[in-house]
Write an enzyme that holds these catalytic residues in place. Sequence first.
Site, PDB file in Angstrom:
ATOM      1  N   GLY A   1      51.305  38.987  22.441  1.00 38.47           N
ATOM      2  CA  GLY A   1      51.343  38.228  21.205  1.00 38.47           C
ATOM      3  C   GLY A   1      51.502  39.089  19.973  1.00 38.47           C
TER       4      GLY A   1
ATOM      5  N   CYS B   1      39.095  40.908  18.267  1.00 34.99           N
ATOM      6  CA  CYS B   1      40.080  41.944  17.974  1.00 34.99           C
ATOM      7  C   CYS B   1      39.619  42.840  16.841  1.00 34.99           C
ATOM      8  CB  CYS B   1      41.429  41.312  17.641  1.00 34.99           C
ATOM      9  SG  CYS B   1      42.179  40.468  19.036  1.00 34.99           S
TER      10      CYS B   1
END
Length: 387
Positions: free
Chosen positions: A79, A338
């Site tokens: 992604g 993240c």
Amino acid sequence: MADVAPIVNLDFAASTPLRHEAREAERTYDASPIAGANPNALHRLGRAAAQSLEEARRSIARSLGARVRPSEVVLTGGGTEADQLALLGIAEGVRERDRTRTRVVVSAIEHDAILDNLPLLRAAGFETALVYPNRQGVVEPGALRDLMGRDVALVSIMLANNETGVIQPVRELAAVAHEAGARIHTDAIQGYLHIPFDVGELGVDALSLAGHKVGGPVSTGALYLASRAPLRPRVFGGGQEAGRRAGTQDVRGALALAAVARALGPHVAEERCRVGALADDLYRRLLSHPRIRASMGDPFQVDRLPGIVSVLIEGADSQELVLRLDAAGFAVSAGSACSSGSTSASHVLRAMGLTADEAAGSLRISFDDRVDPSSLTRFADVLRDMV
């Protein structure tokens, strides 16, 4: 050696276990004659690998909309790569056609895969601007319109936020972007196969997705790129993916991602209702505690992803809570996984108007259709007792 207590994974918004369909697709590939064959080669094995790759591409295309062409699907290594290709590649592609379009607008609640690339845009000569959400975490079309002009090349606003789960009005935002002649990209990495959508109805020029958010392999992803959308490639050296992304394609990973798309695609709406009901129940249990509230205000007054519950615990430190919950047998995250290496307050929550102290007590609980409902009840009890 003491037995290690089993742990319940409630951090699926970060990454998910491989699904049975993906694992079987990989096993079938590994046992086939085309295992390891280059799909760009002219020999029989190469041609067979290319055919399998295109079958996977067709499945992914179908999962994005009824009229999506396989040629509009660019396979990527995840992604983040899809986001960067869209952000930098489309902006430069638009500017090559019209030198006056030198500005890019993105939302302040984007994933770091978008925000951390803004310096590269500025180094390439673009101006960048941030559009901020309201207190519920929604980017309103009027707020975007205030930033638009005939100099905007690209707008990038995510389909659904990876921390709060709040879904954005992408169709209306796309209309605003197109009114000014700009292109629009949406990062759908968190929403893909969790909520139903059709890229044709959304009206976007590009859309990113990632396999590991839905039970596909890590490092698989794709960029939907409408046939009319300009793009300057970011990676050169082979001409694969119709010249848009060089590098030998991962046939094995593409087949596994396609298998997940075929398995989940027909049931997205049904599973959204079922998983969403579990999230609603968890919100009710948690919000009954006086020190726990939802990050977006009233969670029942905003459109949300089904499997993300985002709460704030008054006077608590989220990093400490994550560790205490881990010891109690539950894996959750403090905001986005993240950015878990950072101790600063979530940029998403700050952009929504929360103070640093409020954001410091945030927790994200996330799951998909594979969750055991009883584990959510036990989690609620444990967190309430901790608080």
